[in-house]
Design an enzyme around this catalytic site. Structure first.
Site, short mmCIF file in Angstrom:
data_model
loop_
_atom_site.label_atom_id
_atom_site.label_comp_id
_atom_site.label_asym_id
_atom_site.label_seq_id
_atom_site.Cartn_x
_atom_site.Cartn_y
_atom_site.Cartn_z
N ALA A 18 2.71 10.10 -0.17
CA ALA A 18 2.66 11.55 -0.39
C ALA A 18 3.71 12.26 0.47
CB ALA A 18 1.26 12.08 -0.06
N PHE A 116 -8.08 -1.02 -15.97
CA PHE A 116 -8.74 -0.76 -14.69
C PHE A 116 -10.10 -0.14 -14.98
CE2 PHE A 116 -6.91 -0.34 -10.22
CZ PHE A 116 -6.23 -1.53 -10.29
N GLN A 229 -15.83 6.55 -1.23
CA GLN A 229 -15.89 5.45 -2.20
C GLN A 229 -16.00 4.09 -1.51
OE1 GLN A 229 -12.34 4.25 -4.85
NE2 GLN A 229 -13.89 4.97 -6.26
N HIS A 231 -15.46 0.31 -2.27
CA HIS A 231 -14.83 -0.56 -3.26
C HIS A 231 -15.76 -1.75 -3.47
CE1 HIS A 231 -11.98 -3.10 -5.34
NE2 HIS A 231 -11.14 -2.09 -5.41
N LEU A 241 -9.31 -5.84 1.10
CA LEU A 241 -9.47 -5.49 -0.31
C LEU A 241 -9.09 -6.65 -1.25
CD1 LEU A 241 -9.99 -3.11 -2.31
CD2 LEU A 241 -7.53 -2.93 -2.47
N GLU A 244 -9.12 -4.39 -7.78
CA GLU A 244 -9.78 -4.26 -9.07
C GLU A 244 -8.94 -4.95 -10.16
OE1 GLU A 244 -11.60 -0.48 -9.48
OE2 GLU A 244 -10.92 -0.27 -11.54
N ARG A 275 -16.27 2.30 -10.10
CA ARG A 275 -16.51 1.64 -8.82
C ARG A 275 -17.90 1.92 -8.27
NH1 ARG A 275 -10.50 2.15 -6.04
NH2 ARG A 275 -9.61 0.63 -7.49
N HIS A 339 -13.72 2.48 1.36
CA HIS A 339 -12.37 2.31 0.83
C HIS A 339 -11.57 3.61 0.74
CE1 HIS A 339 -9.16 0.63 -1.55
NE2 HIS A 339 -9.47 1.29 -2.64
N ARG A 374 -13.51 8.18 -7.57
CA ARG A 374 -12.12 8.03 -7.98
C ARG A 374 -11.94 6.81 -8.88
NH1 ARG A 374 -7.57 4.96 -6.06
NH2 ARG A 374 -8.77 4.00 -4.40
N SER A 379 -5.11 7.25 -7.31
CA SER A 379 -4.80 7.79 -5.99
C SER A 379 -3.30 7.67 -5.69
CB SER A 379 -5.63 7.05 -4.96
OG SER A 379 -5.09 7.23 -3.71
C1 LIG Z 1 -6.00 -1.80 0.71
C2 LIG Z 1 -5.82 -0.59 -0.19
C3 LIG Z 1 -5.42 -0.77 -1.50
C4 LIG Z 1 -5.27 0.32 -2.36
N1 LIG Z 1 -4.86 0.11 -3.65
C5 LIG Z 1 -4.66 1.18 -4.46
C6 LIG Z 1 -4.18 1.00 -5.78
O1 LIG Z 1 -3.88 -0.10 -6.23
N2 LIG Z 1 -4.03 2.11 -6.56
C7 LIG Z 1 -4.31 3.37 -6.12
O2 LIG Z 1 -4.12 4.33 -6.85
N3 LIG Z 1 -4.75 3.55 -4.85
C8 LIG Z 1 -4.92 2.49 -4.02
N4 LIG Z 1 -5.38 2.70 -2.73
C9 LIG Z 1 -5.47 4.08 -2.21
C10 LIG Z 1 -4.06 4.59 -1.90
O3 LIG Z 1 -3.25 3.52 -1.48
C11 LIG Z 1 -4.06 5.64 -0.80
O4 LIG Z 1 -4.99 6.65 -1.09
C12 LIG Z 1 -2.67 6.29 -0.68
O5 LIG Z 1 -1.67 5.30 -0.55
C13 LIG Z 1 -2.61 7.24 0.50
O6 LIG Z 1 -1.29 7.68 0.66
P1 LIG Z 1 -0.94 8.87 1.64
O7 LIG Z 1 0.52 9.09 1.51
O8 LIG Z 1 -1.84 10.01 1.36
O9 LIG Z 1 -1.31 8.34 3.09
P2 LIG Z 1 -0.89 7.02 3.91
O10 LIG Z 1 -0.09 6.07 3.13
O11 LIG Z 1 -2.14 6.52 4.53
O12 LIG Z 1 0.06 7.60 5.04
C14 LIG Z 1 -0.41 8.42 6.09
C15 LIG Z 1 0.74 8.77 7.01
O13 LIG Z 1 0.33 9.75 7.95
C16 LIG Z 1 0.80 9.43 9.23
N5 LIG Z 1 -0.11 10.04 10.22
C17 LIG Z 1 -1.47 10.07 10.18
N6 LIG Z 1 -1.94 10.72 11.26
C18 LIG Z 1 -0.87 11.13 11.97
C19 LIG Z 1 -0.69 11.85 13.19
N7 LIG Z 1 -1.74 12.29 13.91
N8 LIG Z 1 0.56 12.09 13.64
C20 LIG Z 1 1.64 11.62 12.93
N9 LIG Z 1 1.53 10.94 11.78
C21 LIG Z 1 0.30 10.70 11.31
C22 LIG Z 1 0.82 7.92 9.25
O14 LIG Z 1 1.73 7.46 10.23
C23 LIG Z 1 1.29 7.61 7.83
O15 LIG Z 1 2.70 7.65 7.78
C24 LIG Z 1 -5.54 1.62 -1.87
C25 LIG Z 1 -5.94 1.80 -0.55
C26 LIG Z 1 -6.11 0.70 0.27
C27 LIG Z 1 -6.58 0.95 1.68
#
Ligand SMILES: Cc1cc2nc3c(=O)[nH]c(=O)nc-3n(C[C@H](O)[C@H](O)[C@H](O)COP(=O)(O)OP(=O)(O)OC[C@H]3O[C@@H](n4cnc5c(N)ncnc54)[C@H](O)[C@@H]3O)c2cc1C
Length: 555
Positions: A18, A116, A229, A231, A241, A244, A275, A339, A374, A379
């Site tokens: 994101a 899925f 959620q 998983h 994990l 799925e 899920r 999860h 979800r 996601s």
């Molecule tokens: C094992 C696993 C498998 C998954 N598989 C899938 C899938 O196949 N399909 C799907 O749709 N979703 C999947 N999900 C869910 C999905 O991956 C996540 O919801 C999504 O990647 C989150 O992305 P994000 O960018 O919001 O946060 P993240 O990728 O978690 O990044 C968070 C960032 O914030 C930074 N940060 C946090 N706190 C601070 C702070 N205090 N100061 C500075 N930096 C900070 C961290 O350093 C990091 O860079 C999976 C999740 C997991 C755990």
């Protein structure tokens, strides 16, 4: 040279999908920077396995995707947001491909899609079972190409709020030590989820919900935090994990009698029901004595060696390394595990929060797409669509926003807080309080919730919150003080755990991931509404707001 002055147009907290997608969307010519507590490619997004949804197929449509998402979320998702996401998904997937993401292909050379859970169509695009890795690395290349400045290994402790607007952050430089104000006209939070409130979880240990907690403390409400959620398939004991996608490729779930028990719970969708349905089914099988050593079995053997090696290579390796099981020859022992958090910082469809100049996207935000449950693959899509949207909207905002002024004493206040923490005497250790919190939630806020258990959970969380304020650090130095970071993260965890329990206790119905054994039915008349959670010094204050319904009336 914005980074030396520590002042930017747009500052993004978080370098997962994101955050990086938002950075790439910020208008050219604006000074954009990212802060991340770990190196960008170590963000949890890298661990995503199964894939990312988009209606690309000839017989699929964004309307069907939106309908599945709404239904899967038990009508708690806001349909304007769901429509925006599903409509824009195909273009976003093609944009990712042009950025260099190597998706798996079908025989005709098109982007391959796998079925899925909860989806009426195979619409999950993937890169084998390492989709997050492929996406995150491609996005990091884009970041390098655009020379976005990254504050790498800086930990943000709080938001800078001036005249009712967000104008930057206060952050600790992990490598050298020391607190600094980083100012900006707009801040986008992209800090990921908080499933680490539970002891075992599929999430990275860094997923402590810091961004949710700092937005909450600054006055922006959190929404629908009670929806966590589980998983259905995480590896026995470790919580790792098992995607799925393994069931999407045709894997079966078996109990100790060798039965495909899903036929009792979801005879049509079987293993690919949503899920929450599959997790509850597994929980019931285990509770009624048909489990195998606290687990059920995920059988992939009939897929054959070649398909397992091609489509699920990482799953095979994880099962070998962490359970000593080769899925080509034996079923994998699995159990449900924490999860994903459906809730988060309340935003509109452009990532705007209640605080001017503050945006949120990805798992830390609640737009809300996922409602009460979800669907897998939505996601990753959310991070891309709403990361991009937040980057665009923040760019428009800074065009007319005035530059940030001082730091209104916030830096001194945070310095005093950290200094107190570094000097604290006492017996509490952060890791210990964190472990107890994780155990208390696992015990009292698992798959089936009741008033009694949750009342116990609330008391436990409040006691732990008080203890968290008294932790003593073993490392009192400045350089790479991970002990200090653990203590700060614990502050986020206890704060958020309290909002989860408060929301869950109040919601007297069952919907998706929120299953109440004492209120087993969905109650649209009273509960088809979002929970809002506001910070107060004495604990969360709850309020409610209607769900946006456009084309799919609740059924
Ligand atoms: C094992 C696993 C498998 C998954 N598989 C899938 C899938 O196949 N399909 C799907 O749709 N979703 C999947 N999900 C869910 C999905 O991956 C996540 O919801 C999504 O990647 C989150 O992305 P994000 O960018 O919001 O946060 P993240 O990728 O978690 O990044 C968070 C960032 O914030 C930074 N940060 C946090 N706190 C601070 C702070 N205090 N100061 C500075 N930096 C900070 C961290 O350093 C990091 O860079 C999976 C999740 C997991 C755990």
């Amino acid at each position: 040279m914005g980074h030396l002055k520590r002042i930017h147009d747009v500052l993004i907290v978080g370098a997962g999908l994101a955050g990086m997608r938002a950075a790439v969307a910020v208008a050219p010519g604006l000074d954009v920077a990212i802060v991340s507590k770990v190196h960008p490619v170590r963000s949890h997004s890298v661990a995503a396995q199964g894939g990312i949804n988009a209606a690309l197929g000839e017989n699929d449509s964004w309307e069907k995707h939106a309908s599945d998402t709404t239904k899967g979320g038990l009508w708690l998702g806001d349909q304007d947001a769901i429509e925006a996401m599903c409509r824009e998904a195909p273009d976003d997937i093609h944009a990712l491909e042009r950025m260099g993401v190597i998706f798996s292909r079908d025989e005709q050379g098109r982007i391959a899609q796998r079925p899925f859970g909860g989806a009426g169509f195979p619409r999950t695009c993937y890169a084998a079972d390492r989709t997050g890795h492929a996406l995150l690395h491609a996005m990091y290349e884009q970041l390098l190409k655009r020379q976005v400045y990254v504050y790498e290994e800086w930990y943000v402790t709080s938001l800078l709020v001036e005249d009712g607007g967000c104008r930057g952050v206060i952050a600790w430089d992990l490598l050298k030590g020391g607190l600094h104000a980083i100012k900006a006209k707009a801040v986008i939070l992209a800090t990921g989820g908080c499933s680490r409130i539970y002891l075992t979880s599929t999430n990275a240990v860094i997923n402590t919900g810091d961004g949710m907690s700092m937005a909450y403390r600054a006055g922006a409400p959190l929404m629908d935090m009670e929806f966590i959620q589980f998983h259905p398939t995480t590896l026995k004991d470790t919580g790792i994990l098992i995607t799925e996608g393994a069931r999407g490729e045709g894997g079966y779930l078996l109990n100790t009698l060798g039965e495909r028990f899903m036929k009792k719970y979801a005879p049509e969708q079987m293993e690919l029901a949503t899920r929450s349905t599959v997790s509850l089914a597994i929980g019931t099988e285990i509770a009624e004595g048909r489990g195998v050593d606290g687990c059920v079995l995920l059988d992939l053997r009939h897929l054959g060696r070649a398909r397992i090696l091609e489509r699920l290579p990482q799953i095979r390796q994880l099962a070998l390394d962490f359970a000593g099981v080769d899925p080509i020859e034996s079923p994998i022992p699995v159990q449900p595990g924490a999860h994903y958090v459906m809730g988060g910082i309340k935003t509109n469809t452009w990532g705007e929060t209640a605080l001017a100049g503050l945006y949120a996207a990805g798992e830390c935000a609640c737009v809300s797409i996922h409602g009460a449950n979800r669907l897998g693959g939505n996601s990753l899509l959310e991070t891309i669509v709403f990361g991009r949207r937040a980057g665009l909207r923040a760019s428009q905002y800074v065009a007319t926003a005035s530059p940030p002024l001082g730091d209104a004493g916030a830096l001194q206040r945070e310095e005093a807080r950290i200094a107190r923490l570094l000097k604290n005497e006492g017996r509490e250790r952060a890791w210990q309080v964190r472990e107890e919190l994780g155990k208390a939630l696992a015990l009292h806020l698992g798959l089936a919730r009741t008033k009694d258990r949750m009342t116990g959970a609330l008391a436990a969380v409040r006691a732990l919150k008080a203890r968290a304020a008294r932790v003593r650090l073993d490392d009192r130095g400045q350089v790479f003080n991970t002990d200090l970071i653990t203590a700060l993260e614990l502050g986020s965890l206890v704060e958020l755990a309290e909002t989860v329990v408060a929301g869950a206790l109040a919601r007297e119905e069952s919907r998706g991931a929120h299953y109440r054994a004492d209120f087993p039915k969905r109650d649209d008349a009273n509960w088809l509404k979002h929970t809002l959670c506001y910070y107060t010094a004495s604990g969360p204050r709850l309020a409610y707001t209607p769900v946006t319904i456009t084309r799919f009336p609740p059924a």
